[in-house]
Design an enzyme around this catalytic site. Sequence first.
Site, PDB file in Angstrom:
ATOM      1  N   CYS A   2       0.349  -0.827  -0.629  1.00 40.40           N
ATOM      2  CA  CYS A   2       0.295  -0.080   0.130  1.00 40.40           C
ATOM      3  C   CYS A   2       0.748   1.562  -0.130  1.00 40.40           C
ATOM      4  O   CYS A   2       1.867   1.358   0.492  1.00 40.40           O
ATOM      5  CB  CYS A   2      -0.691  -0.101   1.068  1.00 40.40           C
ATOM      6  SG  CYS A   2      -1.986  -1.527   1.266  1.00 40.40           S
ATOM      7  N   ARG A  28       4.866   0.121  -7.034  1.00 40.85           N
ATOM      8  CA  ARG A  28       4.791  -0.705  -5.970  1.00 40.85           C
ATOM      9  C   ARG A  28       3.750  -1.636  -6.053  1.00 40.85           C
ATOM     10  O   ARG A  28       3.865  -2.673  -5.340  1.00 40.85           O
ATOM     11  CB  ARG A  28       4.773   0.161  -4.770  1.00 40.85           C
ATOM     12  CG  ARG A  28       4.982   1.053  -4.335  1.00 40.85           C
ATOM     13  CD  ARG A  28       4.862   1.987  -2.848  1.00 40.85           C
ATOM     14  NE  ARG A  28       4.229   2.068  -1.959  1.00 40.85           N
ATOM     15  CZ  ARG A  28       4.968   1.200  -0.530  1.00 40.85           C
ATOM     16  NH1 ARG A  28       6.492   0.908  -0.718  1.00 40.85           N
ATOM     17  NH2 ARG A  28       4.332   0.956   0.072  1.00 40.85           N
ATOM     18  N   TRP A  76      -3.026  -2.254  -1.652  1.00 39.51           N
ATOM     19  CA  TRP A  76      -2.135  -3.586  -1.415  1.00 39.51           C
ATOM     20  C   TRP A  76      -3.562  -4.661  -0.753  1.00 39.51           C
ATOM     21  O   TRP A  76      -3.280  -4.598   0.319  1.00 39.51           O
ATOM     22  CB  TRP A  76      -0.390  -3.741  -2.032  1.00 39.51           C
ATOM     23  CG  TRP A  76      -0.640  -5.363  -1.996  1.00 39.51           C
ATOM     24  CD1 TRP A  76      -0.155  -6.241  -0.948  1.00 39.51           C
ATOM     25  CD2 TRP A  76      -0.280  -6.657  -2.772  1.00 39.51           C
ATOM     26  NE1 TRP A  76       0.241  -7.522  -0.955  1.00 39.51           N
ATOM     27  CE2 TRP A  76       0.341  -7.426  -2.477  1.00 39.51           C
ATOM     28  CE3 TRP A  76      -0.147  -6.065  -4.402  1.00 39.51           C
ATOM     29  CZ2 TRP A  76       0.802  -7.960  -2.747  1.00 39.51           C
ATOM     30  CZ3 TRP A  76       0.479  -6.909  -4.342  1.00 39.51           C
ATOM     31  CH2 TRP A  76       0.888  -7.808  -4.727  1.00 39.51           C
ATOM     32  N   ASN A 102      -1.750   1.919   6.080  1.00 34.10           N
ATOM     33  CA  ASN A 102      -0.240   0.642   5.929  1.00 34.10           C
ATOM     34  C   ASN A 102      -0.154  -0.672   7.155  1.00 34.10           C
ATOM     35  O   ASN A 102       0.223   0.127   7.678  1.00 34.10           O
ATOM     36  CB  ASN A 102       1.088   1.099   5.389  1.00 34.10           C
ATOM     37  CG  ASN A 102       1.054   1.636   3.845  1.00 34.10           C
ATOM     38  OD1 ASN A 102      -0.476   2.147   3.817  1.00 34.10           O
ATOM     39  ND2 ASN A 102       1.979   2.659   2.795  1.00 34.10           N
ATOM     40  N   GLY A 103       0.034  -1.610   6.903  1.00 26.79           N
ATOM     41  CA  GLY A 103      -0.360  -2.231   7.240  1.00 26.79           C
ATOM     42  C   GLY A 103      -1.261  -3.443   7.668  1.00 26.79           C
ATOM     43  O   GLY A 103      -1.620  -3.347   7.089  1.00 26.79           O
ATOM     44  N   GLU A 485      17.298 -23.721  -4.096  1.00 25.38           N
ATOM     45  CA  GLU A 485      16.484 -22.435  -4.496  1.00 25.38           C
ATOM     46  C   GLU A 485      18.222 -21.566  -4.744  1.00 25.38           C
ATOM     47  O   GLU A 485      17.872 -20.600  -5.487  1.00 25.38           O
ATOM     48  CB  GLU A 485      15.953 -21.855  -3.210  1.00 25.38           C
ATOM     49  CG  GLU A 485      15.728 -20.942  -2.801  1.00 25.38           C
ATOM     50  CD  GLU A 485      14.661 -20.232  -4.033  1.00 25.38           C
ATOM     51  OE1 GLU A 485      14.178 -20.708  -4.923  1.00 25.38           O
ATOM     52  OE2 GLU A 485      14.675 -18.919  -4.027  1.00 25.38           O
ATOM     53  N   LYS A 489      17.989 -19.661  -7.974  1.00 26.95           N
ATOM     54  CA  LYS A 489      18.178 -17.794  -8.271  1.00 26.95           C
ATOM     55  C   LYS A 489      19.838 -17.596  -9.443  1.00 26.95           C
ATOM     56  O   LYS A 489      19.759 -16.260  -9.943  1.00 26.95           O
ATOM     57  CB  LYS A 489      18.630 -17.505  -6.821  1.00 26.95           C
ATOM     58  CG  LYS A 489      18.091 -16.123  -6.482  1.00 26.95           C
ATOM     59  CD  LYS A 489      16.642 -16.016  -5.748  1.00 26.95           C
ATOM     60  CE  LYS A 489      15.958 -16.326  -7.167  1.00 26.95           C
ATOM     61  NZ  LYS A 489      14.343 -16.928  -6.433  1.00 26.95           N
ATOM     62  N   GLU A 492      18.883 -17.948 -12.994  1.00 28.31           N
ATOM     63  CA  GLU A 492      17.667 -16.938 -13.198  1.00 28.31           C
ATOM     64  C   GLU A 492      18.139 -15.524 -13.473  1.00 28.31           C
ATOM     65  O   GLU A 492      18.308 -14.757 -14.250  1.00 28.31           O
ATOM     66  CB  GLU A 492      17.232 -16.493 -11.688  1.00 28.31           C
ATOM     67  CG  GLU A 492      15.373 -17.524 -12.639  1.00 28.31           C
ATOM     68  CD  GLU A 492      13.877 -16.580 -11.188  1.00 28.31           C
ATOM     69  OE1 GLU A 492      14.503 -16.869 -10.334  1.00 28.31           O
ATOM     70  OE2 GLU A 492      13.629 -16.698 -11.439  1.00 28.31           O
ATOM     71  N   HIS A 508      27.280 -40.301  -7.512  1.00 28.05           N
ATOM     72  CA  HIS A 508      27.218 -41.390  -8.803  1.00 28.05           C
ATOM     73  C   HIS A 508      26.793 -40.586 -10.064  1.00 28.05           C
ATOM     74  O   HIS A 508      25.398 -41.155 -10.570  1.00 28.05           O
ATOM     75  CB  HIS A 508      24.608 -41.231  -8.180  1.00 28.05           C
ATOM     76  CG  HIS A 508      25.276 -42.560  -6.608  1.00 28.05           C
ATOM     77  ND1 HIS A 508      25.465 -43.649  -6.181  1.00 28.05           N
ATOM     78  CD2 HIS A 508      25.427 -41.826  -5.507  1.00 28.05           C
ATOM     79  CE1 HIS A 508      25.651 -43.924  -5.081  1.00 28.05           C
ATOM     80  NE2 HIS A 508      25.175 -43.312  -4.572  1.00 28.05           N
ATOM     81  N   LYS A 609       7.106 -11.931 -14.536  1.00 26.88           N
ATOM     82  CA  LYS A 609       7.388 -12.537 -12.671  1.00 26.88           C
ATOM     83  C   LYS A 609       6.017 -13.034 -12.487  1.00 26.88           C
ATOM     84  O   LYS A 609       6.137 -14.084 -11.614  1.00 26.88           O
ATOM     85  CB  LYS A 609       6.517 -10.811 -12.166  1.00 26.88           C
ATOM     86  CG  LYS A 609       6.092 -10.504 -10.711  1.00 26.88           C
ATOM     87  CD  LYS A 609       8.281 -11.158 -10.502  1.00 26.88           C
ATOM     88  CE  LYS A 609       7.712 -11.275  -8.570  1.00 26.88           C
ATOM     89  NZ  LYS A 609       8.612 -12.056  -7.775  1.00 26.88           N
TER      90      LYS A 609
END
Length: 614
Positions: A2, A28, A76, A102-103, A485, A489, A492, A508, A609
């Site tokens: 937000c 944002r 948001w 916000n929050g 992960e 990254k 990417e 192996h 995205k």
Amino acid sequence: MCGIIGYIGREEKASDMIMEGLAKLEYRGYDSAGIALATPSGILVEKTKGKLVNLADHLAQIGFPKGYAGIGHTRWATHGEPSDINAHPHWSQNHDVVVVHNGIIENYMQLRQELLQNGDTFLSETDTEIIPHIIAQYYEKDRDPVRAISQAISRMRGSYALGIMFADRPGELYAARKDSPLVVGLGRHENYIASDIPAVLSHTRDVYFLEDYDIAILDTEQIRIVDRAGHSVSRDVFHVTWDVAAAEKGGFPHFMLKEIHEQPHVVRETLNSRLLDDVDAPKMEDLGISKEVLDGLKRIYMVACGTSYHAAMVGKYLIERVARLSTIVETASEFRYRDPIIDEKTLVIVVSQSGETADTLAALRMSKQAGAKVLGIVNVVGSSISREADYVFYTWAGPEIAVASTKAYSCQLAAMYLLTAHFAMLRGKMTPEEFHELKGDLIGLPAKIGEILNQEEEIKKIVDAVDPLNVFYVGRGLDYYTGMEGSLKLKEIAYLHSEAYAAGELKHGPIAMIEPGTLVIGIVTQKSLVEKTISNLKEVKARGAQVLCIATEDVDPSLMDGVADERIIIPAGNWMFTSLLANIPQQLIAYYMSVKKGYDVDKPRNLAKSVTVE
Ligand code: AGP
């Protein structure tokens, strides 16, 4: 996330300034927007779902006045879907107080209940709407706005940045914050509030950063900041030297780095959404998974793509090991086409940051059709998955703008930790006392993330000193998934070939690839597996690989002597949660590798995205 903007000035241009400020916050991400304007006959509020242009068109159509003071908001969605009604600003019962927020207010249900018993009514599904109601309740008593705000915030648990207006005080704006950023901008015969510097940067470069529990009182000529007790406090004026592009990134060179640094805050938000101070069990009633439901299940699937798939792998490992429930993880693109066994005794957990990934959504629909109940672990409120799943566990990471997922992954892991504890408690595999201890460890996670982020410079130096041909991430147990992960990254955003292997699998096959020029990143956080992993690292070291260890501080350093060329030491702690911590250096490694190679960190080639097509 937000966005908040507030303006008060001598010239009649408040609504223009607010709309301009909101436009500066569009980057944002948001799903609705609104504005409140002080007028002699009270406060006017207008809000619309969707893009800012909808609000602008609407204001033009109704001939919305310019005014001298107002507040605006881009929302948001968190509590309640994106809609006109749920958009901010929100009113108090008698329309005498208006708030943008916000929050997240964690105890809003309890406060709402109290207000309902007092006869208040609510229009929206938001947590925010209780705030003007409570402020108004106190304000009615002695018409002291600071005292009313201070009393109201003492009742609220959670995070907030607030812009507040009182109908009978059109010449003043109020602001308050805790755990959510808010700045006050200084102008000439005009002043501002904003959640982010870009919103005010074209008008002022001088701002105060409000601190937790500060309350700011603005009029056209001055700004006063007081603490909770109403005593004046002085804050230094910060002169912003960043340009607009840098300011959008909070002063960071890329959104990805900004989002990496947001992790202590957002992980805390995810945890706080499900933890209560005085209760030794996570708050999960809304997920519809009772002991009876769990006992009646024949199987659990976790289905996701990419980074979310890695979070699911960690979830599976923990649910099986701690809650003793067998769980199958699959990538959504495979699951949807292989005719898996799904019936009404199946729970399907879909994990998705965006809530829009086509394969994951298809897996959800297929599962529901076959009679299964679907739980979504989703970041974006109002997304397709959040709307179609039977139950939703929201991760409160806020909008993630960089294509490479960082903070959303950490919040997904936090969700997995809580879900594991919930399942384990329902199955009698975890006592309230054990959860109490676990809760302490969870609450300590944000600070530990912060400690790792403090090593950023050293991590950058390590990256600057290496130039590998290819990279292997190896580990055992949870460390293996962490490596998956890390490897994704790096591929990417640094376009560097890398693979993740269970350390014991190296011999192996992949060990044939090891030669000088290969970088092996060994993740060593699982106490019972330390020596095994180190032995595997010795094998690659002997074949000429360069070895970087990411290890917890309780690993005997002498074990890494002669093996690790470089080491990144992270805080020790509960074995489950080191999976989140060990990934933070990996994010920084990928980030600095991409920067070093001069790539577009936030928008890597060939990637989107949100993958809404097959
Ligand atoms: C993560 O860095 C990637 N951008 C990608 O793997 C992503 O996690 C995947 O596409 C799934 O997205 P979702 O979480 O929005 O469903």
